[in-house]
Write a protein that holds these residues in place. Sequence first.
Motif, short mmCIF file in Angstrom:
data_model
loop_
_atom_site.label_atom_id
_atom_site.label_comp_id
_atom_site.label_asym_id
_atom_site.label_seq_id
_atom_site.Cartn_x
_atom_site.Cartn_y
_atom_site.Cartn_z
N TYR A 1 0.84 -1.19 0.00
CA TYR A 1 0.00 0.00 0.00
C TYR A 1 0.88 1.25 0.00
O TYR A 1 1.80 1.38 0.82
CB TYR A 1 -0.91 0.03 1.23
N TYR B 1 -5.00 5.19 -0.24
CA TYR B 1 -3.92 4.20 -0.24
C TYR B 1 -4.22 3.16 -1.32
O TYR B 1 -5.30 2.57 -1.36
CB TYR B 1 -3.79 3.53 1.12
N ARG C 1 -2.77 -0.22 -3.66
CA ARG C 1 -1.80 -1.33 -3.73
C ARG C 1 -1.07 -1.28 -5.06
O ARG C 1 -1.69 -1.22 -6.12
CB ARG C 1 -2.50 -2.68 -3.58
#
Length: 366
Positions: free
Chosen positions: A60, A67, A69
């Motif tokens: 993340y 946030y 990934r």
Amino acid sequence: MVNPYVGILVNDSLYEGIPLGNTKYEAIHFYSDAGKQFGITPCYFRMQDVHIHTMRVHAYVQRGTRYVREWIALPKIIHNRAIYLDATSDQELESWTQHGIHVFNRWNRYSKLQIHEILLLDDAIRPHLPGTYPATLKNMKVMMSAYDSIIIKPTNSSIGRGVMKMDRTPTGWQLVYPATLKISNKVWRQVNFRKQLPLTLRRKIQSRAYLVQQRLPLATYDNRPFDMRVSVQRGACGDWGVTGIVAKVASRKLFLTNVAQGGQVRTLTEILAADYPSLNSRAVCEQISEFALQVAKFLSMHLPHLADLGLDIGITTDGYPLFIECNGKDQRYSFREANMLEEWKATYYNPMAYAKYLLDGGTPVY
């Protein structure tokens, strides 16, 4: 130029809460703020997110207010905020080291007996330590003959879980113990006995590793024992410093000072002003800080990669420091609870400053 990544290794529960903005006791926005100050970018991942053979990680990363990934190169510097207890995890972390990755606070759950035995080796620290032994039936008898009050606790527990107390009474002894090992345990039981240890105690110390310890003569506040959580961290120059000291006062119903067990937080200066006006507050704080640094430096000579510790330290009524235990993963929220917001923030900034120091080629100072 893109700022280099610094990894924050986390457990599943924290990881799953990151995109939801629910990181519980971890204020990860402080990591982001620190990253901006030090020219680094924190990213968050678990052990299983790392592909060591390709040196990539699915982490993340903050993008704007969200946030996201992303697959990124595995950071060269990683701050461990996860707890792993198995040998397989230790081997995995060691493989990262073999690939040139520096994980600080790599192992953060040490046996209380191991810590005690290391500190016993230092002549200057030894007088500050409670009498401590493995909780065998024989050692229990020895400690009962030597002290009027003793503590029995699991060697690998935290936040007061499973801790028991025994006090001498006019007719024998009284054992106080929790009904369960859960953090949420609210039921405490008492057993009075003469010489033969209660069956419940014998079963506990024979089923898992416990230690038996002299109950320290802690100073009190409002007739309740208190101790301090002392945050000791490596910072921007690679050496140890004390980030903050916050006092934890036991509840009226229980002997434990842990906040998770009903303890309350106060500033040390508030306590000393109220109940110990004859003590010099600044001198007491300096003495505690010097002792905490002495402990951290000595432990780091024997345990690799230490950089971020929470030490529980008590004092006697005349201000003499007493070592209680070492926490390899410091729970920082005590500072927030005590409204010590600068210290709370600094507990996040210092690891990032240390990460920057390592990225720039620095080595730990001993």
